[in-house]
Motif scaffolding. Structure first.
Motif, PDB file in Angstrom:
ATOM      1  N   UNK A   1      -3.358  11.650  -4.927  1.00  0.00           N
ATOM      2  CA  UNK A   1      -3.639  10.227  -4.708  1.00  0.00           C
ATOM      3  C   UNK A   1      -2.297   9.500  -4.673  1.00  0.00           C
ATOM      4  N   UNK A   2      -2.315   8.253  -4.244  1.00  0.00           N
ATOM      5  CA  UNK A   2      -1.066   7.520  -4.086  1.00  0.00           C
ATOM      6  C   UNK A   2      -1.009   6.321  -5.019  1.00  0.00           C
ATOM      7  N   UNK A   3       0.218   5.901  -5.334  1.00  0.00           N
ATOM      8  CA  UNK A   3       0.412   4.653  -6.051  1.00  0.00           C
ATOM      9  C   UNK A   3       0.533   4.788  -7.550  1.00  0.00           C
TER      10      UNK A   3
ATOM     11  N   UNK B   1       0.896  11.985  -2.624  1.00  0.00           N
ATOM     12  CA  UNK B   1       0.665  12.632  -3.918  1.00  0.00           C
ATOM     13  C   UNK B   1       1.579  12.090  -5.012  1.00  0.00           C
ATOM     14  N   UNK B   2       1.230  12.446  -6.246  1.00  0.00           N
ATOM     15  CA  UNK B   2       2.060  12.148  -7.419  1.00  0.00           C
ATOM     16  C   UNK B   2       2.170  13.419  -8.254  1.00  0.00           C
TER      17      UNK B   2
ATOM     18  N   UNK C   1       2.360  -2.160  -0.919  1.00  0.00           N
ATOM     19  CA  UNK C   1       3.674  -1.567  -1.173  1.00  0.00           C
ATOM     20  C   UNK C   1       3.660  -0.059  -0.926  1.00  0.00           C
ATOM     21  N   UNK C   2       2.536   0.571  -1.273  1.00  0.00           N
ATOM     22  CA  UNK C   2       2.407   2.012  -1.097  1.00  0.00           C
ATOM     23  C   UNK C   2       2.108   2.374   0.350  1.00  0.00           C
ATOM     24  N   UNK C   3       1.175   1.656   0.984  1.00  0.00           N
ATOM     25  CA  UNK C   3       0.726   2.026   2.326  1.00  0.00           C
ATOM     26  C   UNK C   3       1.770   1.769   3.398  1.00  0.00           C
ATOM     27  N   UNK C   4       2.585   0.729   3.232  1.00  0.00           N
ATOM     28  CA  UNK C   4       3.534   0.372   4.272  1.00  0.00           C
ATOM     29  C   UNK C   4       4.598   1.443   4.459  1.00  0.00           C
ATOM     30  N   UNK C   5       4.741   2.331   3.492  1.00  0.00           N
ATOM     31  CA  UNK C   5       5.719   3.421   3.592  1.00  0.00           C
ATOM     32  C   UNK C   5       5.196   4.592   4.431  1.00  0.00           C
TER      33      UNK C   5
END
Length: 442
Positions: A262-264, A244-245, A329-333
Motif C-alpha cells: 500500500x502507499x502513503x 509499497x512500504x 502528495x503520494x499519487x502525484x509521484x
C-alpha cells in the motif's frame, strides 16, 4: 432487499429499524465470554486498520466479525450485530472488531464492554458536525470512561490522542526517527495543513524533533517536562516507493520487518496500529502478519484498485485537508496518473466544504493533463483548482458522476491510470447507481 435490488449495502437501515424497536438492543446480543471485543475510533484510518486487523486474525484460524462496510454509526454497528448473529442473538466469534464514529463511541460503550479501544488520530473533519478537535477528544473520552477496565491503544505521535484524560491502561504506538520523516522547518512542507498543538499540561508551545505526517511526530513541551510517551510499538525505519512500504517495528525488545503493498505514510500508521492490536490480543507470528498484509483487500473506496471497461482505476476517499493532502502528495509521484475529483456536501460528507481550501491541491499545478471534477460541489472544486494555479483549460466540470467517470475513462491513454478521489456520499452514489457493475476487482 436493499442489497438484492442493488440500491446500497443495507449497512444502516436494518439497524435503524432495530433501534426503533429497542433503543439499547445491543445489550441483548450474546457475546461469548472468551470473545475479545475491539473498538477502533479516530478521524482517519479506521476502516483500513479494522480491515487489516481482521485479516491478520482470520489468518490465525480464528472466527472474526467486523463491520466491513465501514458503517460506523450506532445504526451501522447494530446492523452488523443483526447480520452476524444467530436467530437467538448469539455471536459465535473469537474476535469482534468494530470501527466507531467518534461521536457514536459513548453510545456503543454504554451497551457493550470492549476489551480494547484504539484511537488512531484526530484531525479537523466535518466541523459542522463535530466542532473543533478538543470537542471530538471529549466525545472519545466520554466513550472510554464508560469502561475503566478497557485497555486503550493510542497513537503517541498525536498529542491530543496520547494525553486523552482516562484512567485506563495505555499502550502506545508511533513512528520513531527515520530519514523519511519530515523535518519541521523544511520549506517543502511548510504549507501542509496541520492542527494547532499545545502542551495539554501547561498550554505552552510544543517543540518537534520531527513530524511524520501533519502534526504527528516526536514532541516535547518548551516549558514543562511533558513529552511524547515511550512507544510500546515503534516504527524504527521505513522506505517507500510508488506502490509499497518496507518497514521495521520494534516491540518487546525485538524487531520485525514487514512489507506493505500500500502507499502513503497514512497507511504505515494504519498497519502499525493493526499490528499493535494483533500483538496485544493474540499470539500472532511475524509470518502470519506478513501473509495477512500481502492478501489484504481494501474496502470500497479506500485505496481500491479496479478495472473499468478495460481501463485501470483506483479509488481513494477524501474527506478532510490532511487526508486529501497526503493522498495527493503520494499519487502525484506516480507516473501516468489522471485525476477525477468528486465532491458532495451531504450530511455524511459535512455541509461545510471550506476544508477544500486547506488541502494542498497545488500539488497538481504541474500536472499537464485534464483534471475532471464532479459532484454537487463540482464548481467549488473547479474554483479551488483555479486558485491552486491550475490552468482553467485543464479543468473539466461534470456534476453527474456517471458521465464524469465515463468521460474521464475515455480520455485515458493506454498507459494511464485514473485516480478517482470522491467524498463519502459520492462513493455511495457510485454504488447506488450501479457504477460498480462489471467492475473486476484485482
Amino acid at each position: 432487499m436493499i442489497s438484492v435490488l442493488h440500491v446500497g449495502q443495507a449497512s444502516n437501515v436494518p439497524g435503524r429499524i432495530a433501534l426503533l424497536l429497542k433503543k439499547e438492543i445491543l445489550k441483548d446480543f450474546k457475546i461469548r465470554p472468551e470473545c475479545k471485543v475491539i473498538l477502533i475510533t479516530g478521524t482517519n484510518g479506521k476502516s483500513t486498520t479494522c480491515g487489516l486487523l481482521a485479516n491478520i486474525l482470520k489468518g490465525t484460524g480464528k472466527k472474526v466479525m467486523y463491520n466491513k462496510s465501514g458503517a460506523n454509526l450506532l445504526s451501522g454497528i447494530t446492523t452488523t450485530f443483526c447480520r452476524y448473529s444467530n436467530i437467538l442473538g448469539g455471536l459465535n466469534y473469537d474476535f469482534i472488531i468494530l470501527e466507531s464514529d467518534e461521536a457514536s463511541l459513548h453510545l456503543i460503550t454504554k451497551q457493550i464492554h470492549p476489551d480494547i479501544i484504539t484511537v488512531t488520530n484526530l484531525f479537523r473533519d466535518q466541523l459542522d458536525r463535530f466542532g473543533e478537535l478538543d470537542t471530538t477528544a471529549r466525545l472519545i473520552e466520554k466513550g472510554i470512561v464508560n469502561n475503566k477496565n478497557t485497555t486503550v491503544i493510542l497513537n503517541a505521535d498525536d498529542v491530543r490522542v496520547a494525553f486523552l484524560k482516562t484512567v485506563n491502561k495505555k499502550i502506545y504506538f508511533g513512528i520513531g526517527t527515520n530519514h523519511e520523516s519530515r523535518i519541521t522547518n523544511h520549506e517543502s512542507w511548510l504549507s501542509d495543513p496541520e492542527e494547532a498543538t499545545i502542551c495539554p499540561k501547561c498550554k505552552s508551545d510544543l517543540l518537534f524533533d520531527y513530524k511524520s505526517l501533519a502534526h504527528l511526530g516526536n514532541y516535547n513541551c518548551t516549558k514543562c517536562n511533558l513529552k511524547r510517551p515511550n512507544l510500546d510499538f515503534s516504527v524504527t525505519g521505513f522506505k517507500t516507493d510508488n506502490l509499497t512500504i518496507n518497514f521495521d517495528i520494534a516491540y518487546n525488545n525485538s524487531k520485525s520487518n514487514f512489507f506493505l503493498p500500500m502507499i502513503g505514510t497514512f497507511n504505515l500508521y494504519n498497519a502499525l496500529c493493526a499490528i499493535a492490536l494483533a500483538k496485544t490480543i493474540s499470539n500472532v507470528t511475524q509470518v502470519q502478519i506478513q501473509k495477512a498484509l500481502d492478501s489484504y483487500s481494501t474496502i470500497f473506496g479506500r485505496g481500491e484498485k479496479l478495472i473499468i471497461n478495460k481501463k485501470n482505476a483506483w479509488i481513494y476517499l477524501i474527506k478532510n485537508p490532511t487526508g486529501t493532502t497526503e493522498v495527493l502528495k503520494t499519487l502525484i509521484k506516480i507516473p501516468n496518473v489522471r485525476f477525477l475529483i468528486a465532491v458532495n456536501d451531504n450530511y455524511a460528507d459535512g455541509r461545510d466544504v471550506s476544508w477544500l481550501w486547506d488541502a494542498r491541491f497545488d500539488f497538481l499545478q504541474n500536472h499537464d493533463k485534464n483534471i475532471f471534477v464532479s459532484g454537487k460541489r463540482a464548481y467549488d472544486m473547479a474554483l479551488r483548482l483555479k486558485y491552486a494555479n491550475i490552468n482553467e483549460g485543464q479543468i473539466s466540470i461534470n456534476e453527474n458522476i456517471t458521465s464524469a467517470i465515463n468521460k474521464s475513462l475515455k480520455s485515458l491513454d493506454t498507459n494511464e491510470t485514473l485516480y478517482i478521489l470522491p467524498t463519502y456520499t459520492v462513493l455511495l452514489e457510485m454504488q447506488r447507481k450501479g457504477l460498480c457493475k462489471g467492475i473486476m476487482k484485482i
